[in-house]
Design a protein around this motif. Structure first.
Motif, PDB file in Angstrom:
ATOM      1  N   GLN A 266     -10.560   5.982  -2.608  1.00  0.00           N
ATOM      2  CA  GLN A 266      -9.912   6.569  -2.448  1.00  0.00           C
ATOM      3  C   GLN A 266      -8.580   5.940  -3.679  1.00  0.00           C
ATOM      4  O   GLN A 266      -8.051   6.322  -4.070  1.00  0.00           O
ATOM      5  CB  GLN A 266      -9.054   7.243  -1.925  1.00  0.00           C
ATOM      6  CG  GLN A 266     -10.291   8.259  -1.259  1.00  0.00           C
ATOM      7  CD  GLN A 266     -10.837   9.965  -2.978  1.00  0.00           C
ATOM      8  OE1 GLN A 266      -9.892  10.089  -3.101  1.00  0.00           O
ATOM      9  NE2 GLN A 266     -12.115   9.377  -2.413  1.00  0.00           N
ATOM     10  N   GLN A 267      -8.126   4.929  -3.366  1.00  0.00           N
ATOM     11  CA  GLN A 267      -6.736   4.243  -4.157  1.00  0.00           C
ATOM     12  C   GLN A 267      -6.854   3.641  -5.313  1.00  0.00           C
ATOM     13  O   GLN A 267      -7.612   3.162  -5.419  1.00  0.00           O
ATOM     14  CB  GLN A 267      -6.895   2.297  -2.627  1.00  0.00           C
ATOM     15  CG  GLN A 267      -7.927   1.284  -3.233  1.00  0.00           C
ATOM     16  CD  GLN A 267      -9.851   1.534  -2.506  1.00  0.00           C
ATOM     17  OE1 GLN A 267     -10.202   2.167  -2.381  1.00  0.00           O
ATOM     18  NE2 GLN A 267     -10.603   0.951  -2.533  1.00  0.00           N
ATOM     19  N   TYR A 268      -6.165   4.028  -5.687  1.00  0.00           N
ATOM     20  CA  TYR A 268      -5.423   3.209  -7.038  1.00  0.00           C
ATOM     21  C   TYR A 268      -5.628   2.265  -7.402  1.00  0.00           C
ATOM     22  O   TYR A 268      -5.747   1.347  -6.509  1.00  0.00           O
ATOM     23  CB  TYR A 268      -3.733   3.728  -7.600  1.00  0.00           C
ATOM     24  CG  TYR A 268      -4.130   5.621  -7.565  1.00  0.00           C
ATOM     25  CD1 TYR A 268      -4.314   5.984  -8.888  1.00  0.00           C
ATOM     26  CD2 TYR A 268      -3.927   6.343  -6.769  1.00  0.00           C
ATOM     27  CE1 TYR A 268      -4.293   7.529  -8.987  1.00  0.00           C
ATOM     28  CE2 TYR A 268      -3.861   7.668  -6.446  1.00  0.00           C
ATOM     29  CZ  TYR A 268      -4.390   8.712  -7.855  1.00  0.00           C
ATOM     30  OH  TYR A 268      -3.651   9.482  -7.685  1.00  0.00           O
TER      31      TYR A 268
ATOM     32  N   ALA B 192      -5.668  -1.845  -0.665  1.00  0.00           N
ATOM     33  CA  ALA B 192      -4.697  -1.154  -0.893  1.00  0.00           C
ATOM     34  C   ALA B 192      -4.494  -0.384  -2.047  1.00  0.00           C
ATOM     35  O   ALA B 192      -5.254  -0.207  -3.423  1.00  0.00           O
ATOM     36  CB  ALA B 192      -3.175  -2.237  -0.856  1.00  0.00           C
ATOM     37  N   SER B 193      -3.612   0.620  -1.946  1.00  0.00           N
ATOM     38  CA  SER B 193      -3.560   1.783  -3.072  1.00  0.00           C
ATOM     39  C   SER B 193      -2.098   1.398  -3.519  1.00  0.00           C
ATOM     40  O   SER B 193      -0.625   1.976  -3.184  1.00  0.00           O
ATOM     41  CB  SER B 193      -3.749   2.930  -2.620  1.00  0.00           C
ATOM     42  OG  SER B 193      -3.644   4.523  -3.602  1.00  0.00           O
ATOM     43  N   GLN B 194      -2.276   1.042  -5.233  1.00  0.00           N
ATOM     44  CA  GLN B 194      -1.361   1.212  -5.860  1.00  0.00           C
ATOM     45  C   GLN B 194      -0.962   1.834  -7.186  1.00  0.00           C
ATOM     46  O   GLN B 194      -1.864   1.400  -8.081  1.00  0.00           O
ATOM     47  CB  GLN B 194      -1.068  -0.340  -6.402  1.00  0.00           C
ATOM     48  CG  GLN B 194      -0.772  -1.387  -4.304  1.00  0.00           C
ATOM     49  CD  GLN B 194      -0.984  -2.344  -4.420  1.00  0.00           C
ATOM     50  OE1 GLN B 194      -1.895  -2.713  -5.685  1.00  0.00           O
ATOM     51  NE2 GLN B 194      -0.524  -3.456  -4.245  1.00  0.00           N
ATOM     52  N   ARG B 195      -0.482   2.297  -7.312  1.00  0.00           N
ATOM     53  CA  ARG B 195      -0.666   3.831  -8.373  1.00  0.00           C
ATOM     54  C   ARG B 195       0.867   3.362  -8.799  1.00  0.00           C
ATOM     55  O   ARG B 195       1.654   3.948  -9.488  1.00  0.00           O
ATOM     56  CB  ARG B 195      -0.608   5.130  -8.418  1.00  0.00           C
ATOM     57  CG  ARG B 195      -0.344   6.133  -9.355  1.00  0.00           C
ATOM     58  CD  ARG B 195      -0.246   7.246  -9.151  1.00  0.00           C
ATOM     59  NE  ARG B 195      -0.329   8.524 -10.174  1.00  0.00           N
ATOM     60  CZ  ARG B 195      -0.074   9.783  -9.939  1.00  0.00           C
ATOM     61  NH1 ARG B 195       0.328  10.198  -9.407  1.00  0.00           N
ATOM     62  NH2 ARG B 195      -0.191  10.568 -11.099  1.00  0.00           N
TER      63      ARG B 195
ATOM     64  N   ASP C 207       0.938  -0.683   0.693  1.00  0.00           N
ATOM     65  CA  ASP C 207      -0.361  -0.422   0.223  1.00  0.00           C
ATOM     66  C   ASP C 207       1.071   1.134  -0.243  1.00  0.00           C
ATOM     67  O   ASP C 207       1.490   1.746   0.934  1.00  0.00           O
ATOM     68  CB  ASP C 207      -1.336  -0.156   1.407  1.00  0.00           C
ATOM     69  CG  ASP C 207      -1.915   1.250   1.245  1.00  0.00           C
ATOM     70  OD1 ASP C 207      -1.704   2.138   0.749  1.00  0.00           O
ATOM     71  OD2 ASP C 207      -3.297   1.080   1.905  1.00  0.00           O
ATOM     72  N   GLN C 208       0.748   1.768  -1.464  1.00  0.00           N
ATOM     73  CA  GLN C 208       1.976   3.275  -1.208  1.00  0.00           C
ATOM     74  C   GLN C 208       1.095   4.227  -1.100  1.00  0.00           C
ATOM     75  O   GLN C 208       1.692   5.116  -1.563  1.00  0.00           O
ATOM     76  CB  GLN C 208       2.808   2.859  -2.671  1.00  0.00           C
ATOM     77  CG  GLN C 208       3.868   1.596  -2.220  1.00  0.00           C
ATOM     78  CD  GLN C 208       4.742   1.789  -1.557  1.00  0.00           C
ATOM     79  OE1 GLN C 208       5.761   2.703  -0.519  1.00  0.00           O
ATOM     80  NE2 GLN C 208       5.544   0.890  -1.271  1.00  0.00           N
ATOM     81  N   GLY C 209      -0.105   4.737  -1.684  1.00  0.00           N
ATOM     82  CA  GLY C 209      -0.725   5.710  -1.286  1.00  0.00           C
ATOM     83  C   GLY C 209      -1.083   6.089  -3.049  1.00  0.00           C
ATOM     84  O   GLY C 209      -1.006   5.410  -3.368  1.00  0.00           O
ATOM     85  N   ASP C 210      -0.466   7.993  -3.052  1.00  0.00           N
ATOM     86  CA  ASP C 210      -0.508   8.380  -3.863  1.00  0.00           C
ATOM     87  C   ASP C 210       0.657   8.361  -5.287  1.00  0.00           C
ATOM     88  O   ASP C 210       0.657   8.523  -5.300  1.00  0.00           O
ATOM     89  CB  ASP C 210      -0.829  10.187  -3.803  1.00  0.00           C
ATOM     90  CG  ASP C 210      -2.343   9.937  -3.610  1.00  0.00           C
ATOM     91  OD1 ASP C 210      -3.326   9.401  -3.759  1.00  0.00           O
ATOM     92  OD2 ASP C 210      -2.721  11.160  -3.042  1.00  0.00           O
ATOM     93  N   THR C 211       1.816   7.735  -3.959  1.00  0.00           N
ATOM     94  CA  THR C 211       3.458   7.236  -5.047  1.00  0.00           C
ATOM     95  C   THR C 211       2.419   6.582  -6.250  1.00  0.00           C
ATOM     96  O   THR C 211       2.556   4.869  -6.539  1.00  0.00           O
ATOM     97  CB  THR C 211       3.935   6.814  -3.852  1.00  0.00           C
ATOM     98  OG1 THR C 211       4.117   7.843  -2.602  1.00  0.00           O
ATOM     99  CG2 THR C 211       5.660   7.087  -4.395  1.00  0.00           C
TER     100      THR C 211
END
Length: 304
Positions: A197-199, A272-275, A124-128
């Motif tokens: 909001q998660q990618y 998890a957010s994975q951009r 999980d790396q947010g907006d990165t």
């Protein structure tokens, strides 16, 4: 080329094998159930009956091939992540990959190993923005992907080109994530997962197969390769597009706390957010056939 495939009867393998045959490659698939494999796979596919988790005579067949596509692995989305489930997930990836690498060590013919991995590598790396050089995460899936890749790259010691395809959320009408996502929408209860909001790093199954073929053919491609669309959307945008494609509402969220209560640790995979960005593919000129979500859904849901 003569290409050996593990996981050939799985979701991706069933699309990959016919395309390899159509371009006149020889295809050899290993399966624990040869009769089923011959029913599932097209005529012209050579099937070797064996358990690739175990060493055996099948490894001699690997040594006689030009390349290996290693797709074997128990699906992470099926069932709760009990201790036994996690053990099976690891074994189904690491044991097979280690056995493939041992077989390749005996080969004077093989040139390339294209091995599966997953965007779960990043955690999980947010907006990165997550290019291939980004550090791995720390959760279970991240550690599993790291171990899986480390097992594959041992083949580099013998001079083979090794590429690890970090696969995103594969959209296919025949299985995987899409049918699970469709069910609540068709009942009128669709919406974002968690806060939305998660990618959501998705790709069309046809593009994934094209990436595998592109990697097999391009001798400059090695190391990790992110297999996701160039601009993954937030999950709420994906849900809105899916609802629009189905003509269904997409306003009812699945709360994070409820998902964690229902799914336990596995909920982290969904929330998890994975951009993730496919920097390597872009640098080598790969073009997605279904890089836009609306176009992909129109292709995947032609009857809706």
């Amino acid at each position: 080329m003569r290409i050996f495939i593990t996981g050939g009867t799985g979701l991706v393998g069933r699309v990959l094998v016919p395309q390899l045959l159509n371009r006149h490659d020889e295809v050899v698939c290993v399966s624990r159930d040869a009769d089923r494999a011959r029913r599932v796979l097209p005529r012209g596919t050579e099937v070797v009956e064996a358990d690739p988790n175990q060493e055996g005579a099948w490894q001699q067949v690997v040594a006689g091939c030009d390349a290996v596509v290693n797709l074997a692995g128990e699906p992470v989305a099926d069932g709760l992540w009990t201790r036994k489930k996690k053990t099976r997930l690891r074994r189904s990836r690491l044991a097979v990959t280690e056995n493939v690498v041992r077989a390749l060590q005996q080969s004077e013919r093989a040139r390339c190993l294209v091995s599966g991995s997953a965007v779960g590598y990043y955690g999980d790396q947010g907006d990165t923005a997550l290019g291939e050089g980004h550090e791995p995460g720390q959760d279970f899936l991240a550690r599993l992907a790291l171990e899986w890749e480390n097992a594959a790259i041992q083949a580099e010691r013998d001079g083979l080109r090794v590429a690890c395809i970090r696969i995103g959320i594969v959209l296919s009408p025949d299985g995987g994530a899409l049918p699970r996502l469709l069910a609540p929408f068709r009942l009128g209860f669709g919406g974002p997962l968690g806060n939305g909001q998660q990618y959501f790093p998705w790709l069309h199954i046809q593009d994934l197969v094209r990436i595998i073929l592109f990697t097999l053919d391009n001798e400059e491609l090695a190391g990790p390769i992110n297999a996701v669309v160039p601009t993954p959307p937030p999950q709420k945008d994906f849900a809105a597009a899916l609802g629009a494609a189905l003509g269904k509402p997409s306003w009812l969220p699945a709360p994070s706390f409820a998902m964690r209560l229902l799914l336990g640790e596995k909920a982290g995979m969904i929330l998890a957010s994975q951009r993730v960005v496919p920097n390597v593919l872009k640098a080598h000129g790969f073009r997605f056939a279904f890089g836009e979500l609306d176009k992909a859904l129109a292709d995947l849901l032609p009857g809706d």
